[in-house]
Design a protein around this motif. Structure first.
Motif, mmCIF file in Angstrom:
data_model
loop_
_atom_site.group_PDB
_atom_site.id
_atom_site.type_symbol
_atom_site.label_atom_id
_atom_site.label_comp_id
_atom_site.label_asym_id
_atom_site.label_seq_id
_atom_site.Cartn_x
_atom_site.Cartn_y
_atom_site.Cartn_z
ATOM 1 N N SER A 168 0.822 -1.192 0.000
ATOM 2 C CA SER A 168 0.000 0.000 0.000
ATOM 3 C C SER A 168 0.867 1.257 0.000
ATOM 4 O O SER A 168 0.597 2.215 -0.723
ATOM 5 C CB SER A 168 -0.913 -0.033 1.229
ATOM 6 N N CYS A 169 1.951 1.211 0.809
ATOM 7 C CA CYS A 169 2.859 2.381 0.853
ATOM 8 C C CYS A 169 3.574 2.554 -0.486
ATOM 9 O O CYS A 169 3.742 3.678 -0.975
ATOM 10 C CB CYS A 169 3.871 2.204 1.977
ATOM 11 N N ASN A 170 4.014 1.455 -1.098
ATOM 12 C CA ASN A 170 4.688 1.531 -2.413
ATOM 13 C C ASN A 170 3.726 2.075 -3.473
ATOM 14 O O ASN A 170 4.115 2.875 -4.326
ATOM 15 C CB ASN A 170 5.203 0.157 -2.829
ATOM 16 N N LEU A 171 2.491 1.665 -3.435
ATOM 17 C CA LEU A 171 1.491 2.148 -4.392
ATOM 18 C C LEU A 171 1.243 3.643 -4.212
ATOM 19 O O LEU A 171 1.180 4.391 -5.199
ATOM 20 C CB LEU A 171 0.189 1.357 -4.221
ATOM 21 N N LYS A 172 1.129 4.067 -2.961
ATOM 22 C CA LYS A 172 0.939 5.506 -2.699
ATOM 23 C C LYS A 172 2.150 6.294 -3.179
ATOM 24 O O LYS A 172 2.015 7.374 -3.760
ATOM 25 C CB LYS A 172 0.708 5.754 -1.210
ATOM 26 N N ARG A 173 3.371 5.769 -2.937
ATOM 27 C CA ARG A 173 4.597 6.439 -3.371
ATOM 28 C C ARG A 173 4.633 6.550 -4.892
ATOM 29 O O ARG A 173 4.953 7.596 -5.456
ATOM 30 C CB ARG A 173 5.805 5.670 -2.840
ATOM 31 N N LYS A 174 4.314 5.473 -5.583
ATOM 32 C CA LYS A 174 4.310 5.466 -7.047
ATOM 33 C C LYS A 174 3.265 6.452 -7.597
ATOM 34 O O LYS A 174 3.513 7.168 -8.561
ATOM 35 C CB LYS A 174 4.040 4.069 -7.579
ATOM 36 N N CYS A 175 2.106 6.472 -6.953
ATOM 37 C CA CYS A 175 1.054 7.412 -7.399
ATOM 38 C C CYS A 175 1.493 8.850 -7.173
ATOM 39 O O CYS A 175 1.303 9.712 -8.040
ATOM 40 C CB CYS A 175 -0.242 7.138 -6.651
ATOM 41 N N LEU A 176 2.072 9.117 -6.005
ATOM 42 C CA LEU A 176 2.538 10.469 -5.702
ATOM 43 C C LEU A 176 3.645 10.880 -6.663
ATOM 44 O O LEU A 176 3.656 12.002 -7.184
ATOM 45 C CB LEU A 176 3.014 10.547 -4.256
ATOM 46 N N TYR A 177 4.607 9.981 -6.931
ATOM 47 C CA TYR A 177 5.702 10.269 -7.850
ATOM 48 C C TYR A 177 5.156 10.509 -9.261
ATOM 49 O O TYR A 177 5.565 11.435 -9.965
ATOM 50 C CB TYR A 177 6.719 9.129 -7.853
ATOM 51 N N TRP A 227 2.182 11.593 -10.001
ATOM 52 C CA TRP A 227 1.481 12.872 -10.001
ATOM 53 C C TRP A 227 2.460 14.036 -10.061
ATOM 54 O O TRP A 227 2.237 15.018 -10.767
ATOM 55 C CB TRP A 227 0.615 12.968 -8.742
#
Length: 118
Positions: free
Chosen positions: A5-14, A16
């Motif tokens: 979940s943290c990796n997915l949020k990081r990838k989405c933020l990056y 964006w």
């Protein structure tokens, strides 16, 4: 599951951040291109106005010269007509002058000239 979940949020933020950076870069390029286009339009518009103004001034100068020429030619024509009438009247007066029978032609002291005496 928490790490995923943290990796997915990081990838989405990056993703964006990359998307917004590219969007800003494209907008800056678009703004530069649009500013150049506006500058070119203003330059072309000013040059067109200057050419039009120059043409209008030349036309006005030519019209003014033409009017001056017309005025002077009318003045010359009137002077010539007046002179013709004057010369014609003078020649008619000299030709129609009645001969006075008491007038005699005498020779003047200077050679080649004639003098009338009554």
């Amino acid at each position: 599951l928490g790490q995923w979940s943290c990796n997915l949020k990081r990838k989405c933020l990056y993703g964006w951040v990359v998307y917004t950076r590219d969007k800003r870069r494209k907008k800056a390029c678009y703004d530069v291109a649009l500013e150049g286009y506006r500058h070119r339009l203003v330059k072309i518009g000013v040059m067109t106005w200057m050419e039009y103004y120059n043409d209008v001034c030349l036309r006005n100068d030519q019209d003014l010269l033409y009017e001056t020429f017309q005025r002077k030619s009318r003045l010359i024509k009137n002077c010539v007509q007046h002179w013709r009438k004057w010369a014609k009247a003078r020649s008619c007066d000299s030709q129609v002058r009645p001969i006075n029978p008491t007038t005699r032609v005498l020779e003047s002291p200077s050679p080649g000239t004639l003098e009338l005496s009554s």
